[in-house]
Design an enzyme around this catalytic site. Structure first.
Site, PDB file in Angstrom:
ATOM      1  N   TYR A 152       0.857  -1.202   0.000  1.00 22.64           N
ATOM      2  CA  TYR A 152       0.000   0.000   0.000  1.00 22.64           C
ATOM      3  C   TYR A 152       0.892   1.250   0.000  1.00 22.64           C
ATOM      4  CZ  TYR A 152      -3.711   3.187   1.792  1.00 22.64           C
ATOM      5  OH  TYR A 152      -4.617   4.214   1.987  1.00 22.64           O
ATOM      6  N   LYS A 156       0.996   4.214  -2.775  1.00 26.85           N
ATOM      7  CA  LYS A 156       0.715   5.603  -2.414  1.00 26.85           C
ATOM      8  C   LYS A 156       1.914   6.512  -2.679  1.00 26.85           C
ATOM      9  CE  LYS A 156      -3.570   5.178  -1.144  1.00 26.85           C
ATOM     10  NZ  LYS A 156      -4.587   5.647  -2.107  1.00 26.85           N
TER      11      LYS A 156
HETATM   12  N1  LIG Z   1      -9.619   6.424   5.373  1.00 27.15           N
HETATM   13  C1  LIG Z   1      -8.356   6.719   5.588  1.00 27.15           C
HETATM   14  O1  LIG Z   1      -7.896   6.817   6.711  1.00 27.15           O
HETATM   15  C2  LIG Z   1      -7.452   6.968   4.403  1.00 27.15           C
HETATM   16  C3  LIG Z   1      -6.206   7.548   4.661  1.00 27.15           C
HETATM   17  C4  LIG Z   1      -5.351   7.796   3.605  1.00 27.15           C
HETATM   18  C5  LIG Z   1      -5.738   7.487   2.325  1.00 27.15           C
HETATM   19  N2  LIG Z   1      -6.947   6.906   2.103  1.00 27.15           N
HETATM   20  C6  LIG Z   1      -7.287   6.614   0.711  1.00 27.15           C
HETATM   21  O2  LIG Z   1      -8.463   7.323   0.386  1.00 27.15           O
HETATM   22  C7  LIG Z   1      -9.147   6.649  -0.654  1.00 27.15           C
HETATM   23  C8  LIG Z   1     -10.592   6.470  -0.261  1.00 27.15           C
HETATM   24  O3  LIG Z   1     -10.655   5.598   0.858  1.00 27.15           O
HETATM   25  P1  LIG Z   1     -11.849   5.653   1.921  1.00 27.15           P
HETATM   26  O4  LIG Z   1     -11.218   5.724   3.237  1.00 27.15           O
HETATM   27  O5  LIG Z   1     -12.835   6.669   1.516  1.00 27.15           O
HETATM   28  O6  LIG Z   1     -12.401   4.157   1.757  1.00 27.15           O
HETATM   29  P2  LIG Z   1     -13.863   3.585   1.503  1.00 27.15           P
HETATM   30  O7  LIG Z   1     -13.700   2.121   1.583  1.00 27.15           O
HETATM   31  O8  LIG Z   1     -14.850   4.247   2.382  1.00 27.15           O
HETATM   32  O9  LIG Z   1     -14.182   4.017  -0.007  1.00 27.15           O
HETATM   33  C9  LIG Z   1     -13.454   3.490  -1.081  1.00 27.15           C
HETATM   34  C10 LIG Z   1     -14.399   3.269  -2.246  1.00 27.15           C
HETATM   35  O10 LIG Z   1     -13.616   2.825  -3.359  1.00 27.15           O
HETATM   36  C11 LIG Z   1     -14.349   1.840  -4.041  1.00 27.15           C
HETATM   37  N3  LIG Z   1     -13.426   0.974  -4.799  1.00 27.15           N
HETATM   38  C12 LIG Z   1     -12.566   0.040  -4.338  1.00 27.15           C
HETATM   39  N4  LIG Z   1     -11.906  -0.524  -5.336  1.00 27.15           N
HETATM   40  C13 LIG Z   1     -12.352   0.066  -6.479  1.00 27.15           C
HETATM   41  C14 LIG Z   1     -12.054  -0.091  -7.853  1.00 27.15           C
HETATM   42  N5  LIG Z   1     -11.174  -0.994  -8.265  1.00 27.15           N
HETATM   43  N6  LIG Z   1     -12.664   0.705  -8.764  1.00 27.15           N
HETATM   44  C15 LIG Z   1     -13.587   1.621  -8.350  1.00 27.15           C
HETATM   45  N7  LIG Z   1     -13.942   1.793  -7.068  1.00 27.15           N
HETATM   46  C16 LIG Z   1     -13.326   1.031  -6.146  1.00 27.15           C
HETATM   47  C17 LIG Z   1     -15.076   1.073  -2.939  1.00 27.15           C
HETATM   48  O11 LIG Z   1     -16.188   0.355  -3.455  1.00 27.15           O
HETATM   49  C18 LIG Z   1     -15.460   2.197  -1.994  1.00 27.15           C
HETATM   50  O12 LIG Z   1     -16.756   2.688  -2.263  1.00 27.15           O
HETATM   51  C19 LIG Z   1      -8.381   5.334  -0.878  1.00 27.15           C
HETATM   52  O13 LIG Z   1      -7.508   5.510  -1.980  1.00 27.15           O
HETATM   53  C20 LIG Z   1      -7.590   5.177   0.390  1.00 27.15           C
HETATM   54  O14 LIG Z   1      -6.442   4.406   0.181  1.00 27.15           O
HETATM   55  C21 LIG Z   1      -7.815   6.651   3.097  1.00 27.15           C
END
Ligand SMILES: NC(=O)c1ccc[n+]([C@@H]2O[C@H](COP(=O)([O-])OP(=O)(O)OC[C@H]3O[C@@H](n4cnc5c(N)ncnc54)[C@H](O)[C@@H]3O)[C@@H](O)[C@H]2O)c1
Length: 252
Positions: A152, A156
């Site tokens: 991951y 990133k």
């Molecule tokens: N939540 C955190 O703490 C955090 C921190 C840093 C980065 N992120 C990043 O933020 C982004 C959003 O994460 P989140 O926390 O909102 O998660 P989340 O699980 O709430 O939402 C992610 C969404 O992406 C969709 N998804 C997954 N794989 C997919 C694909 N191949 N094609 C299209 N859609 C797809 C899922 O169905 C889901 O609706 C991600 O890239 C995650 O790595 C999250």
């Protein structure tokens, strides 16, 4: 609420949940229309259904044809794409010896490959319109080491590097920035905190909160603000930047 996005269109991936759903809602509240893309069509439609003039579409960002067709459909539907937020992704942890190449490729293919495919497809549209703004999603895992999170973190870090390089190529008409969030309460982190808290989500969440200066985890709206800022003309002199809404975690 200001109307910064009046007459504008945002395409967001992963928009059925979490950070991108919050960005979609904020963009809409400020006057824009949103194409909510998600691998889960039901989730995409549920979010878009609450936002006037917006649409939800099924799209796996790791699919070259899937992204090409979805971007073409959004352009047909709205006649323009002013902004893109790349947020589709999944969490997957574990000791590196346990990772197969297939699992690794899925991590890189969804996060980095999906970001590449959306950028590649929206950039010519934005250029032809005379401007646009793209925000990609990294993580503090691109900056600091975390246990069993190397694939991951690799994805990133690559997104942050890709953003800096692409900013030069996309300039001067299109701005490309990256957000690197800390620990935000979403569908991705809640199961993780439950596991780390031994079944007690509040315990896991307070462990996460204790890692930053503000002593709370972030909410999706804590990310919607910085992302919508980067998508708006308020950030008109910013490109290639990494913005780190993490409660100060990476500084301590
Ligand atoms: N939540 C955190 O703490 C955090 C921190 C840093 C980065 N992120 C990043 O933020 C982004 C959003 O994460 P989140 O926390 O909102 O998660 P989340 O699980 O709430 O939402 C992610 C969404 O992406 C969709 N998804 C997954 N794989 C997919 C694909 N191949 N094609 C299209 N859609 C797809 C899922 O169905 C889901 O609706 C991600 O890239 C995650 O790595 C999250």
């Amino acid at each position: 609420m200001t109307q910064r996005f009046e007459g504008r269109v945002l395409l967001t991936t992963g928009g059925g949940s979490g950070l991108a759903a919050a960005v979609a809602r904020r963009y809409s509240q400020e006057g824009g229309r949103v194409a909510v893309l998600d691998i889960d069509a039901g989730r995409a439609e549920a979010v878009a259904g609450q936002l006037p003039g917006s649409i939800g579409l099924a799209c796996d960002v790791a699919s070259e044809e899937g992204v090409r067709d979805a971007v073409a459909r959004v352009l047909r539907e709205f006649g323009r794409i002013d902004a893109a937020f790349n947020a589709a992704g999944h969490a997957d942890f574990g000791p590196i010896e346990e990772w197969t190449l297939e699992r690794w490729n899925r991590m890189l293919g969804v996060h980095l490959g999906g970001t590449f495919l959306v950028c590649k497809n929206v950039l010519p549209i934005m250029r032809a319109q005379g401007g646009g703004s793209i925000v990609n999603t990294a993580s503090i895992a691109a900056i600091t080491a975390q246990p069993f999170n190397a694939p991951y973190g690799a994805a990133k870090s690559a997104i942050a590097g890709f953003t800096r390089q692409l900013a030069l190529e996309a300039a001067p008409l299109v701005r490309v920035n990256v957000v690197a969030p800390g620990r935000i309460r979403t569908g991705m982190t809640e199961p993780l905190w439950k596991m780390r808290g031994g079944g007690d989500i509040d315990k896991g969440q307070s462990q996460a909160a204790n890692l930053n200066m503000l002593k709370r985890v972030g909410e999706a709206d804590d990310i919607a603000g910085p992302v919508c800022f980067l998508l708006s003309n308020d950030a008109g002199f910013m490109t290639g930047a990494t913005v780190v809404p993490d409660g100060g975690e990476t500084l301590i």
